[in-house]
Design a protein around this motif. Structure first.
Motif, PDB file in Angstrom:
ATOM      1  N   SER A 165       0.662  -1.518   0.056  1.00  0.00           N
ATOM      2  CA  SER A 165       0.041  -0.254   0.049  1.00  0.00           C
ATOM      3  C   SER A 165       1.421   1.560  -0.175  1.00  0.00           C
ATOM      4  N   SER A 166       1.691   1.545   0.752  1.00  0.00           N
ATOM      5  CA  SER A 166       2.949   2.656   0.329  1.00  0.00           C
ATOM      6  C   SER A 166       3.302   2.906  -0.194  1.00  0.00           C
ATOM      7  N   SER A 167       3.703   1.584  -1.088  1.00  0.00           N
ATOM      8  CA  SER A 167       4.368   1.181  -2.412  1.00  0.00           C
ATOM      9  C   SER A 167       4.011   2.280  -2.968  1.00  0.00           C
ATOM     10  N   ALA A 168       2.258   1.514  -3.013  1.00  0.00           N
ATOM     11  CA  ALA A 168       1.568   2.282  -4.045  1.00  0.00           C
ATOM     12  C   ALA A 168       1.458   3.758  -4.655  1.00  0.00           C
ATOM     13  N   GLU A 169       1.194   4.431  -3.107  1.00  0.00           N
ATOM     14  CA  GLU A 169       1.401   5.680  -2.556  1.00  0.00           C
ATOM     15  C   GLU A 169       1.983   6.154  -3.694  1.00  0.00           C
ATOM     16  N   ALA A 170       3.483   5.634  -3.009  1.00  0.00           N
ATOM     17  CA  ALA A 170       4.723   6.236  -3.388  1.00  0.00           C
ATOM     18  C   ALA A 170       4.733   6.637  -4.763  1.00  0.00           C
ATOM     19  N   ILE A 171       4.655   5.079  -4.884  1.00  0.00           N
ATOM     20  CA  ILE A 171       4.304   5.706  -7.194  1.00  0.00           C
ATOM     21  C   ILE A 171       3.553   6.317  -7.176  1.00  0.00           C
ATOM     22  N   ALA A 172       2.035   6.713  -7.112  1.00  0.00           N
ATOM     23  CA  ALA A 172       1.270   6.921  -7.550  1.00  0.00           C
ATOM     24  C   ALA A 172       1.590   9.011  -7.142  1.00  0.00           C
ATOM     25  N   GLU A 173       2.672   9.027  -6.216  1.00  0.00           N
ATOM     26  CA  GLU A 173       3.098  10.833  -6.211  1.00  0.00           C
ATOM     27  C   GLU A 173       4.585  10.899  -7.135  1.00  0.00           C
ATOM     28  N   ALA A 214       4.295  13.690  -9.795  1.00  0.00           N
ATOM     29  CA  ALA A 214       5.395  14.215  -9.898  1.00  0.00           C
ATOM     30  C   ALA A 214       6.121  14.665 -11.740  1.00  0.00           C
ATOM     31  N   VAL A 215       6.121  13.035 -12.390  1.00  0.00           N
ATOM     32  CA  VAL A 215       6.859  13.252 -13.428  1.00  0.00           C
ATOM     33  C   VAL A 215       6.106  13.508 -14.622  1.00  0.00           C
ATOM     34  N   GLN A 216       4.520  13.800 -14.353  1.00  0.00           N
ATOM     35  CA  GLN A 216       3.837  14.169 -15.090  1.00  0.00           C
ATOM     36  C   GLN A 216       3.503  15.449 -15.214  1.00  0.00           C
ATOM     37  N   ALA A 217       4.028  15.677 -14.283  1.00  0.00           N
ATOM     38  CA  ALA A 217       3.516  17.884 -13.966  1.00  0.00           C
ATOM     39  C   ALA A 217       5.013  18.161 -14.393  1.00  0.00           C
ATOM     40  N   GLN A 218       6.201  17.619 -14.539  1.00  0.00           N
ATOM     41  CA  GLN A 218       7.339  17.492 -14.340  1.00  0.00           C
ATOM     42  C   GLN A 218       7.196  17.654 -16.432  1.00  0.00           C
ATOM     43  N   TRP A 219       6.988  16.739 -17.015  1.00  0.00           N
ATOM     44  CA  TRP A 219       7.186  16.294 -17.549  1.00  0.00           C
ATOM     45  C   TRP A 219       5.921  17.662 -18.861  1.00  0.00           C
ATOM     46  N   LYS A 220       4.872  18.077 -18.192  1.00  0.00           N
ATOM     47  CA  LYS A 220       3.654  19.662 -18.844  1.00  0.00           C
ATOM     48  C   LYS A 220       4.780  20.067 -19.153  1.00  0.00           C
ATOM     49  N   GLN A 221       5.589  20.754 -17.940  1.00  0.00           N
ATOM     50  CA  GLN A 221       6.783  21.732 -18.117  1.00  0.00           C
ATOM     51  C   GLN A 221       7.800  21.612 -18.641  1.00  0.00           C
ATOM     52  N   SER A 222       8.086  20.648 -19.559  1.00  0.00           N
ATOM     53  CA  SER A 222       8.936  20.028 -20.140  1.00  0.00           C
ATOM     54  C   SER A 222       9.247  20.831 -21.671  1.00  0.00           C
ATOM     55  N   SER A 223      10.704  21.860 -22.027  1.00  0.00           N
ATOM     56  CA  SER A 223      10.872  21.909 -22.987  1.00  0.00           C
ATOM     57  C   SER A 223      11.059  20.811 -24.232  1.00  0.00           C
ATOM     58  N   ILE A 224      10.943  19.987 -23.945  1.00  0.00           N
ATOM     59  CA  ILE A 224      11.211  18.971 -24.774  1.00  0.00           C
ATOM     60  C   ILE A 224       9.783  18.404 -24.883  1.00  0.00           C
ATOM     61  N   ARG A 225       9.280  18.282 -24.232  1.00  0.00           N
ATOM     62  CA  ARG A 225       7.589  18.187 -24.790  1.00  0.00           C
ATOM     63  C   ARG A 225       7.421  19.084 -26.044  1.00  0.00           C
TER      64      ARG A 225
END
Length: 109
Positions: free
Chosen positions: A58-66, A70-81
């Motif tokens: 359960s804690s691993s699933a929560e950590a992976i979701a977080e 974070a990665v999706q938010a970073q990707w949306k702000q990415s200049s590469i994208r």
């Protein structure tokens, strides 16, 4: 006639088990108690292990979701994208060239 009646009454395994459990042998009682304690101890250890595994999962699933958020938010702000969205043909060419370079470096001759 008595032999016929005797041969017709066969003991079933259920009857044998009932007869064995009715015996008052101290050895069988001690063995039965020991086995019950062993099974109870094993069941308790299994339950504790299961609870730890469930909590860890359960804690691993929560950590992976977080981390995923974070990665999706970073990707949306990415200049590469942004570059890939503005120049799709150039992005495909760069990806193809990078793949060819990597393949030639990793290929064994």
């Amino acid at each position: 006639m008595a032999t016929q009646a005797k041969s017709n009454t066969k003991a079933t395994p259920k009857d044998n088990h009932a007869a064995a459990s009715d015996s008052n042998s101290p050895i069988s009682d001690k063995m039965q108690d020991t086995l019950h304690h062993s099974v109870d101890a094993l069941a308790e250890r299994v339950a504790n292990t299961e609870e730890k595994l469930r909590h860890g999962a359960s804690s691993s699933a929560e950590a992976i979701a977080e981390k995923q958020k974070a990665v999706q938010a970073q990707w949306k702000q990415s200049s590469i994208r942004r570059y890939a969205a503005e120049n799709p043909l150039a992005s495909a060419g760069i990806a193809f060239a990078a793949g060819m370079l990597l393949t030639s470096l990793l290929r064994k001759k």
